[in-house]
Scaffold this active site. Sequence first.
Site, PDB file in Angstrom:
ATOM      1  N   ARG A 151      48.091   1.101 -32.085  1.00 41.25           N
ATOM      2  CA  ARG A 151      47.379   2.388 -31.992  1.00 41.25           C
ATOM      3  C   ARG A 151      48.261   3.433 -31.325  1.00 41.25           C
ATOM      4  O   ARG A 151      48.314   4.581 -31.760  1.00 41.25           O
ATOM      5  CB  ARG A 151      46.078   2.173 -31.215  1.00 41.25           C
ATOM      6  CG  ARG A 151      45.240   3.437 -30.984  1.00 41.25           C
ATOM      7  CD  ARG A 151      43.897   3.010 -30.400  1.00 41.25           C
ATOM      8  NE  ARG A 151      43.255   4.040 -29.609  1.00 41.25           N
ATOM      9  CZ  ARG A 151      42.428   4.960 -30.094  1.00 41.25           C
ATOM     10  NH1 ARG A 151      42.178   4.999 -31.393  1.00 41.25           N
ATOM     11  NH2 ARG A 151      41.858   5.835 -29.297  1.00 41.25           N
ATOM     12  N   ARG A 186      41.091   1.277 -32.951  1.00 40.37           N
ATOM     13  CA  ARG A 186      41.078   0.272 -31.891  1.00 40.37           C
ATOM     14  C   ARG A 186      40.724  -1.080 -32.512  1.00 40.37           C
ATOM     15  O   ARG A 186      40.062  -1.142 -33.543  1.00 40.37           O
ATOM     16  CB  ARG A 186      40.045   0.620 -30.825  1.00 40.37           C
ATOM     17  CG  ARG A 186      40.243   1.972 -30.157  1.00 40.37           C
ATOM     18  CD  ARG A 186      39.117   2.251 -29.165  1.00 40.37           C
ATOM     19  NE  ARG A 186      39.290   3.503 -28.453  1.00 40.37           N
ATOM     20  CZ  ARG A 186      38.761   4.675 -28.811  1.00 40.37           C
ATOM     21  NH1 ARG A 186      38.001   4.737 -29.913  1.00 40.37           N
ATOM     22  NH2 ARG A 186      38.971   5.775 -28.108  1.00 40.37           N
ATOM     23  N   TYR A 206      50.434  11.032 -25.358  1.00 36.17           N
ATOM     24  CA  TYR A 206      51.364  10.766 -26.446  1.00 36.17           C
ATOM     25  C   TYR A 206      52.383  11.880 -26.639  1.00 36.17           C
ATOM     26  O   TYR A 206      53.224  11.803 -27.522  1.00 36.17           O
ATOM     27  CB  TYR A 206      50.590  10.564 -27.755  1.00 36.17           C
ATOM     28  CG  TYR A 206      49.591   9.450 -27.667  1.00 36.17           C
ATOM     29  CD1 TYR A 206      49.999   8.120 -27.662  1.00 36.17           C
ATOM     30  CD2 TYR A 206      48.230   9.713 -27.548  1.00 36.17           C
ATOM     31  CE1 TYR A 206      49.077   7.091 -27.555  1.00 36.17           C
ATOM     32  CE2 TYR A 206      47.306   8.684 -27.449  1.00 36.17           C
ATOM     33  CZ  TYR A 206      47.735   7.379 -27.447  1.00 36.17           C
ATOM     34  OH  TYR A 206      46.829   6.371 -27.337  1.00 36.17           O
ATOM     35  N   LYS A 242      34.445   4.281 -28.494  1.00 36.22           N
ATOM     36  CA  LYS A 242      34.140   4.516 -27.080  1.00 36.22           C
ATOM     37  C   LYS A 242      33.056   5.583 -26.982  1.00 36.22           C
ATOM     38  O   LYS A 242      33.089   6.590 -27.673  1.00 36.22           O
ATOM     39  CB  LYS A 242      35.400   4.969 -26.330  1.00 36.22           C
ATOM     40  CG  LYS A 242      36.303   3.795 -25.972  1.00 36.22           C
ATOM     41  CD  LYS A 242      37.321   4.193 -24.943  1.00 36.22           C
ATOM     42  CE  LYS A 242      38.146   2.983 -24.510  1.00 36.22           C
ATOM     43  NZ  LYS A 242      39.180   3.327 -23.537  1.00 36.22           N
ATOM     44  N   HIS A 263      39.122  10.481 -29.217  1.00 33.06           N
ATOM     45  CA  HIS A 263      39.197  10.846 -27.799  1.00 33.06           C
ATOM     46  C   HIS A 263      38.245  12.001 -27.522  1.00 33.06           C
ATOM     47  O   HIS A 263      38.239  12.994 -28.247  1.00 33.06           O
ATOM     48  CB  HIS A 263      40.620  11.287 -27.427  1.00 33.06           C
ATOM     49  CG  HIS A 263      41.601  10.168 -27.396  1.00 33.06           C
ATOM     50  ND1 HIS A 263      42.969  10.360 -27.459  1.00 33.06           N
ATOM     51  CD2 HIS A 263      41.434   8.820 -27.293  1.00 33.06           C
ATOM     52  CE1 HIS A 263      43.590   9.195 -27.403  1.00 33.06           C
ATOM     53  NE2 HIS A 263      42.669   8.249 -27.304  1.00 33.06           N
ATOM     54  N   HIS A 319      46.760  -2.635 -29.146  1.00 32.33           N
ATOM     55  CA  HIS A 319      46.857  -1.359 -28.445  1.00 32.33           C
ATOM     56  C   HIS A 319      48.206  -0.689 -28.713  1.00 32.33           C
ATOM     57  O   HIS A 319      48.302   0.537 -28.853  1.00 32.33           O
ATOM     58  CB  HIS A 319      46.650  -1.588 -26.955  1.00 32.33           C
ATOM     59  CG  HIS A 319      46.158  -0.374 -26.230  1.00 32.33           C
ATOM     60  ND1 HIS A 319      45.082   0.377 -26.667  1.00 32.33           N
ATOM     61  CD2 HIS A 319      46.604   0.237 -25.101  1.00 32.33           C
ATOM     62  CE1 HIS A 319      44.879   1.389 -25.832  1.00 32.33           C
ATOM     63  NE2 HIS A 319      45.785   1.324 -24.882  1.00 32.33           N
TER      64      HIS A 319
END
Length: 272
Positions: A225, A131, A257, A158, A248, A222
Amino acid sequence: MNPVEDFLSTLTSPRTVARYRAALEEFTGWYRQTNGGEVDWNLLTPVEVKDYLAYLQSVRRLSPASVNLRLAAIRSLLKYLGRSLRVKGPKQVTPPVKALSARELGRLFAAAEGSARDTAMLNLMARAGLRVGEVVRLHLTDVEMNGRSGWLTVKGGKGNKTRRVPLNSEVRQALKAWLDERPKVEEPALFLSRSGRPLAERDVQRMVAEYARIAGVDASPHTLRHTFATRAVEKGVDVATLAAILGHSRLETTGRYLHPSAERMQEAVEGV
């Protein structure tokens, strides 16, 4: 005591703080105008929140994503206060993931050829899946490289989690070129501005936008990525491995994806 400010102080992302503050201020303004008094977060009811959501959808006509952002801010604040909010937001239709084709990606890298620093950052997003915020927070000590392998320790992703990300030969080569040029200063940040200071996310976003303009492609950090993730799936990388690389916490997020591109579908029917 201000429960909103206390709650916001626990968040790690400046962007989330700004968005949640705006959402909560907006809600308190609506609540004051509608009910004639200040909101008591410890007594707030689902009925009042549902009324607010109805106002956002029917009067302001906000998109499901915008409504759900405001609901997430309220829900997160109440959770911080030890409460739960059982109110469902409107359904969102997830748009197809935008990914660059090999040609578009090549043009973007060609546009950045004159800068070792920018080429290295583009590689980290497009070929390692970082990111933009993770790129600017990297320190020199987060890079491990030898002749045949390389890893990054990515901190502050995150959820404020730390993960290790493998680097392919192209990314290692780009990083080495930048490290050879990087000014020898005390600053620990891996990527520096011309004045020798750490870059901000906005600096990188502007950089990508400028190279995208030169290359004639539609790209953002973004997008890069997403491009990495899409290409990894097409090469057969399993979802669990890809989720670990991307940072994630939920496989459902990575599952976005798995939708094939138009080019991949065309290749699938050739010769059938």
